[in-house]
Design a protein around this motif. Sequence first.
Motif, PDB file in Angstrom:
ATOM      1  N   LEU A   4       0.907  -1.333   0.043  1.00 61.83           N
ATOM      2  CA  LEU A   4       0.065   0.111   0.155  1.00 61.83           C
ATOM      3  C   LEU A   4       0.959   1.192   0.014  1.00 61.83           C
ATOM      4  N   VAL A   5       0.668   2.305  -0.883  1.00 62.48           N
ATOM      5  CA  VAL A   5       1.139   3.366  -0.995  1.00 62.48           C
ATOM      6  C   VAL A   5       0.505   4.693  -0.985  1.00 62.48           C
ATOM      7  N   GLU A   6       0.552   5.437  -0.038  1.00 63.28           N
ATOM      8  CA  GLU A   6      -0.237   6.605   0.205  1.00 63.28           C
ATOM      9  C   GLU A   6       0.263   7.562  -0.318  1.00 63.28           C
ATOM     10  N   SER A   7      -0.325   8.579  -0.956  1.00 61.03           N
ATOM     11  CA  SER A   7       0.193  10.149  -1.292  1.00 61.03           C
ATOM     12  C   SER A   7      -1.004  10.907  -1.033  1.00 61.03           C
ATOM     13  N   GLY A   8      -0.887  12.259  -1.257  1.00 51.47           N
ATOM     14  CA  GLY A   8      -1.629  13.481  -1.394  1.00 51.47           C
ATOM     15  C   GLY A   8      -1.717  14.188  -0.070  1.00 51.47           C
ATOM     16  N   GLY A   9      -0.836  13.851   0.990  1.00 46.01           N
ATOM     17  CA  GLY A   9      -0.740  14.665   2.171  1.00 46.01           C
ATOM     18  C   GLY A   9      -0.307  16.014   1.912  1.00 46.01           C
ATOM     19  N   GLY A  10      -0.346  16.955   2.951  1.00 46.65           N
ATOM     20  CA  GLY A  10       0.298  18.408   2.496  1.00 46.65           C
ATOM     21  C   GLY A  10      -0.404  19.308   3.847  1.00 46.65           C
ATOM     22  N   SER A  21      -4.782   9.313  -1.536  1.00 44.09           N
ATOM     23  CA  SER A  21      -4.716   8.324  -2.532  1.00 44.09           C
ATOM     24  C   SER A  21      -3.835   6.949  -1.885  1.00 44.09           C
ATOM     25  N   CYS A  22      -4.555   6.041  -2.115  1.00 42.21           N
ATOM     26  CA  CYS A  22      -3.781   4.580  -1.481  1.00 42.21           C
ATOM     27  C   CYS A  22      -3.522   3.710  -2.829  1.00 42.21           C
ATOM     28  N   ASN A  74     -11.639   0.504  -8.614  1.00 39.42           N
ATOM     29  CA  ASN A  74     -11.036  -0.823  -8.668  1.00 39.42           C
ATOM     30  C   ASN A  74     -10.040  -0.924  -9.880  1.00 39.42           C
ATOM     31  N   ALA A  75     -10.422  -0.178 -11.008  1.00 38.08           N
ATOM     32  CA  ALA A  75      -9.536  -0.260 -12.305  1.00 38.08           C
ATOM     33  C   ALA A  75      -8.166   0.144 -12.096  1.00 38.08           C
ATOM     34  N   LYS A  76      -8.203   1.133 -11.018  1.00 39.00           N
ATOM     35  CA  LYS A  76      -6.531   1.544 -10.838  1.00 39.00           C
ATOM     36  C   LYS A  76      -6.252   0.902  -9.396  1.00 39.00           C
ATOM     37  N   ASN A  77      -7.037   0.127  -8.554  1.00 35.29           N
ATOM     38  CA  ASN A  77      -6.302  -0.272  -7.422  1.00 35.29           C
ATOM     39  C   ASN A  77      -6.208   0.692  -6.633  1.00 35.29           C
ATOM     40  N   THR A  78      -7.159   1.638  -6.230  1.00 38.61           N
ATOM     41  CA  THR A  78      -6.698   2.769  -5.716  1.00 38.61           C
ATOM     42  C   THR A  78      -7.950   3.148  -4.578  1.00 38.61           C
ATOM     43  N   TYR A 114      -2.319  -5.164   6.771  1.00 37.90           N
ATOM     44  CA  TYR A 114      -1.375  -4.713   6.016  1.00 37.90           C
ATOM     45  C   TYR A 114      -1.569  -3.194   5.903  1.00 37.90           C
ATOM     46  N   TRP A 115      -0.194  -2.389   5.947  1.00 42.70           N
ATOM     47  CA  TRP A 115      -0.212  -0.894   6.254  1.00 42.70           C
ATOM     48  C   TRP A 115       0.818  -0.195   5.121  1.00 42.70           C
ATOM     49  N   GLY A 116       0.323   1.065   4.708  1.00 43.53           N
ATOM     50  CA  GLY A 116       1.257   1.760   4.012  1.00 43.53           C
ATOM     51  C   GLY A 116       2.226   2.805   5.012  1.00 43.53           C
ATOM     52  N   GLN A 117       2.994   3.196   4.435  1.00 42.69           N
ATOM     53  CA  GLN A 117       4.110   4.389   5.072  1.00 42.69           C
ATOM     54  C   GLN A 117       3.505   5.439   5.601  1.00 42.69           C
ATOM     55  N   GLY A 118       2.245   5.858   5.251  1.00 47.37           N
ATOM     56  CA  GLY A 118       1.732   7.026   5.809  1.00 47.37           C
ATOM     57  C   GLY A 118       1.953   8.402   4.869  1.00 47.37           C
ATOM     58  N   THR A 119       1.265   9.095   5.174  1.00 43.83           N
ATOM     59  CA  THR A 119       1.198  10.732   4.413  1.00 43.83           C
ATOM     60  C   THR A 119       0.896  11.670   5.714  1.00 43.83           C
TER      61      THR A 119
END
Length: 124
Positions: A4-10, A21-22, A74-78, A114-119
């Motif tokens: 899992l990969v997160e993004s979009g923080g700020g 997004s994840c 689902n198409a983007k697994n996001t 399962y966990w992502g790294q965080g944002t």
Amino acid sequence: HVQLVESGGGTVQAGGSLRLSCVASGSTSSRRFMGWFRQGPGKEREGVASIFTEGNTEYYAASVRGRFTASQDNAKNTLYLQMNNLKPEDTAMYYCASTGRRTLAWLDPSYYDYWGQGTQVTVS
């Protein structure tokens, strides 16, 4: 296994919006439930939103209900988390998580495997 990969923080001002997004990869059977969690400074990790991916059912913490919306593509697994009307108390590291369990407490971190790294989200 699941990655899992997160993004979009700020950093945003109070009242502003962000969309997290994840992106998920790996076993789909281990992504039956996917959730967003957060951990502020000196606080325990808490559940924000969870989605049952096979039925598109969502569940929210009372503190964010009406302001945050979880969704999946689902198409983007996001997995997404749209956050509106952000408040300073929303400041935290936000994590995406998943599990293949068939029953769980939707917002209890201990049920997710399962966990992502965080944002980081900072609201000033």
